[in-house]
Design a protein around this motif. Structure first.
Motif, mmCIF file in Angstrom:
data_model
loop_
_atom_site.group_PDB
_atom_site.id
_atom_site.type_symbol
_atom_site.label_atom_id
_atom_site.label_comp_id
_atom_site.label_asym_id
_atom_site.label_seq_id
_atom_site.Cartn_x
_atom_site.Cartn_y
_atom_site.Cartn_z
ATOM 1 N N SER A 88 26.282 13.450 11.888
ATOM 2 C CA SER A 88 27.069 13.930 12.742
ATOM 3 C C SER A 88 28.566 13.772 12.456
ATOM 4 N N ALA A 89 28.654 12.272 12.268
ATOM 5 C CA ALA A 89 30.294 11.830 11.517
ATOM 6 C C ALA A 89 30.709 12.529 10.632
ATOM 7 N N ILE A 90 29.756 12.789 9.423
ATOM 8 C CA ILE A 90 30.234 13.219 8.135
ATOM 9 C C ILE A 90 30.796 14.681 8.384
ATOM 10 N N TYR A 91 30.299 15.561 9.152
ATOM 11 C CA TYR A 91 30.830 16.891 9.531
ATOM 12 C C TYR A 91 31.997 16.874 10.214
ATOM 13 N N ASN A 92 32.380 15.766 10.793
ATOM 14 C CA ASN A 92 33.584 15.867 11.451
ATOM 15 C C ASN A 92 34.988 14.765 10.878
ATOM 16 N N SER A 93 34.370 14.491 9.520
ATOM 17 C CA SER A 93 35.380 13.764 8.664
ATOM 18 C C SER A 93 36.119 14.887 7.937
ATOM 19 N N PHE A 94 37.422 14.342 7.523
ATOM 20 C CA PHE A 94 38.437 15.154 6.831
ATOM 21 C C PHE A 94 38.990 14.453 5.539
ATOM 22 N N GLY A 95 38.561 13.284 5.238
ATOM 23 C CA GLY A 95 38.984 12.474 4.054
ATOM 24 C C GLY A 95 38.578 12.914 3.008
ATOM 25 N N LYS A 96 39.226 12.626 1.867
ATOM 26 C CA LYS A 96 38.741 12.824 0.371
ATOM 27 C C LYS A 96 37.585 12.174 0.160
ATOM 28 N N TYR A 97 37.545 11.049 0.610
ATOM 29 C CA TYR A 97 36.446 9.981 0.257
ATOM 30 C C TYR A 97 35.851 9.518 1.751
ATOM 31 N N ILE A 98 34.449 9.457 1.910
ATOM 32 C CA ILE A 98 34.004 9.038 3.111
ATOM 33 C C ILE A 98 33.231 7.675 2.797
ATOM 34 N N ILE A 99 33.669 6.707 3.646
ATOM 35 C CA ILE A 99 33.166 5.445 3.487
ATOM 36 C C ILE A 99 32.428 4.990 4.719
ATOM 37 N N ASN A 100 31.001 4.417 4.644
ATOM 38 C CA ASN A 100 30.154 4.031 5.652
ATOM 39 C C ASN A 100 30.266 2.394 5.450
ATOM 40 N N LEU A 101 30.564 1.934 6.907
ATOM 41 C CA LEU A 101 30.469 0.449 7.232
ATOM 42 C C LEU A 101 29.508 0.135 8.236
ATOM 43 N N ASP A 102 28.770 -0.932 8.306
ATOM 44 C CA ASP A 102 28.184 -1.245 9.288
ATOM 45 C C ASP A 102 28.878 -1.952 10.052
ATOM 46 N N SER A 103 28.721 -2.072 11.538
ATOM 47 C CA SER A 103 29.611 -2.722 12.350
ATOM 48 C C SER A 103 29.257 -4.112 12.713
ATOM 49 N N ASP A 104 28.288 -4.798 11.849
ATOM 50 C CA ASP A 104 28.421 -6.166 12.088
ATOM 51 C C ASP A 104 28.914 -6.685 11.056
ATOM 52 N N GLY A 105 30.036 -6.355 10.256
ATOM 53 C CA GLY A 105 30.390 -6.982 8.971
ATOM 54 C C GLY A 105 31.996 -6.971 9.160
ATOM 55 N N VAL A 106 32.643 -7.496 8.061
ATOM 56 C CA VAL A 106 34.251 -7.232 7.900
ATOM 57 C C VAL A 106 34.242 -7.262 6.632
#
Length: 447
Positions: free
Chosen positions: A129-147
């Motif tokens: 769902s988020a990918i279809y709403n993204s507009f960046g040249k690169y898409i980066i996925n991050l887990d919420s339990d890390g930094v």
């Protein structure tokens, strides 16, 4: 037959068993050690473009109130310009106070372009769902339990900008040092130190080898990045497997014939495991994911004659098929002792096998230190934990045992993100054993 002759005859049996790890693990590790030594000396100067691109960062969230603030804070503190980021927090039906934490983040980091999105339950649907709403040249996925390490995003983007043939990348995942150091439970701290070593050696040794030949088996779901135009050519994240990150890796490399690489100096720090039960659940999920994806993509290639031709077949056999002889070797010691094999020969065999795996860990230890040369604090911490190489063989044996259970459970149980804990499995076994004994007694009573 003299004792010496008997010992040599029995040792011959064990040497035959030892050929599997020697040929398929130790010998390749020695070759990889030489290759990685040369690889670590290469200069990797990345040029910064005149204009940096906009990137979209997707953070899937499920009951992440305890970690979300720190995660989004690390994005804000990144060296990559905040004005060039789109941050989508994809909530897959959390039941805690994650949204309240998101509101706090908006107030604390007003320079971030933040978006909250409610999605269907599950990590894969949230990402799609988020990918279809993204507009960046690169898409980066991050887990919420890390930094993120401060320069991780910048290095990842520059990796893409300087290598037009790379379609997707995974970052290097390590566990947080401070949490390990502050742990007051000795046994849990030992387990976490072994996990830290495992992550470091997996990414900064094993995956570097895979990446150099475009043979990365799986991108890390915790931190991975894609060219958007490539990602939109895939079937998106598979919602029918717990190994959606592995499935995406196979899609890009096998279906699109693209290149998937490791960005060695882009670090993402995750929380260490909190218990043996958590390790038990996590590794079974990874095992199931590998099997599900491999079955889907490689059903026509899983033959023994492909072992030396197809690296994925080779990887599956070493990771999965060879788990069985390892377990047989371990339990066979007790059987052979009962059958009269010399205790001295058995003990020497165990010691020799243990030392082989310590040597394997030592080679990895040296390689990882080479690739941490730009990170003084990380290298210092890793180096101080040199003694962990002597406990790694036992830790890896435990993980092999869990993988074996994962193989069996993947055959007999339906797909679930969270499987039963070790304690719950033991309780089920006790119930079955009691039921069987009760059935035997009832049959005797009827006779």
């Amino acid at each position: 037959m003299s004792f010496l002759d008997q010992a040599f005859a029995q040792m011959g049996f064990w040497i035959t068993w030892m050929l599997i790890p020697i040929i398929f693990e130790i010998v390749p590790e020695c070759l990889y050690f030489v290759k990685l030594t040369f690889e670590s000396r290469k200069k990797n100067d990345l040029k910064k473009p005149a204009k940096l691109p906009i990137i979209s960062i997707i953070v899937p969230v499920y009951n992440s109130e305890e970690t979300l603030f720190k995660c989004l804070g690390s994005i804000s503190d990144s060296s990559y310009p905040n004005k060039l980021m789109q941050v989508i927090v994809a909530n897959n039906q959390s039941t805690d106070n994650s949204f309240q934490v998101f509101n706090k983040v908006q107030q604390s980091f007003s320079n971030l372009r933040l978006q909250w999105m409610n999605t269907d339950k599950g990590k894969a649907p949230a990402l799609n769902s988020a990918i279809y709403n993204s507009f960046g040249k690169y898409i980066i996925n991050l887990d919420s339990d890390g930094v993120l390490e401060k320069n991780a995003l910048m290095r990842m983007v520059l990796g893409f900008e300087n290598n037009s043939d790379i379609d997707a990348m995974t970052g290097t995942i390590l566990t947080e040092k401070a949490i390990i150091q502050n742990n007051k439970k000795p046994l849990l701290r030992l387990l976490q130190n072994n996990e830290y070593f495992e992550y470091a050696q997996s990414f900064l040794s094993g995956r570097i080898i895979e990446s150099s030949a475009n043979r990365l088996f799986t991108m890390s779901g915790a931190f991975s990045a894609f060219r958007k135009e490539v990602l939109l050519k895939t079937y998106m994240y598979n919602t029918q497997t717990v190994g959606e990150d592995t499935d995406m890796t196979f899609q890009i490399r096998s279906k699109l014939k693209g290149r998937v690489a490791l960005c060695t100096d882009s670090f993402f720090y995750v929380d260490p495991i909190e218990s043996l039960d958590q390790l038990y659940i996590q590794r079974q999920r990874w095992q199931r994911g590998e099997i599900e994806v491999s079955r889907s993509f490689m059903s026509d290639h899983l033959h023994l004659d492909k072992f030396f031709k197809n690296f994925m077949v080779r990887r599956l056999m070493i990771d999965h098929t060879f788990v069985f002889p390892r377990m047989i070797w371990m339990f066979g010691i007790f059987v052979l002792a009962y059958l009269g094999y010399s205790p001295i020969v058995l003990l020497l065999s165990v010691i020799f096998m243990y030392l082989l795996y310590v040597f394997d860990s030592f080679l990895n230890f040296i390689n990882v230190r080479m690739f941490l040369k730009k990170f003084d604090e990380e290298r210092s911490f890793y180096s101080r934990k040199w003694w962990i190489m002597f406990t790694m063989p036992l830790y890896n044996l435990i993980c092999s045992f869990i993988r074996l259970i994962g193989i069996i459970n993947s055959i007999t149980l339906p797909i679930k993100w969270k499987s039963k804990t070790f304690k719950e499995e033991c309780a089920d076994i006790k119930k079955v054993v009691r039921s069987d004994f009760k059935g035997m007694k009832d049959k005797k009573g009827n006779k």
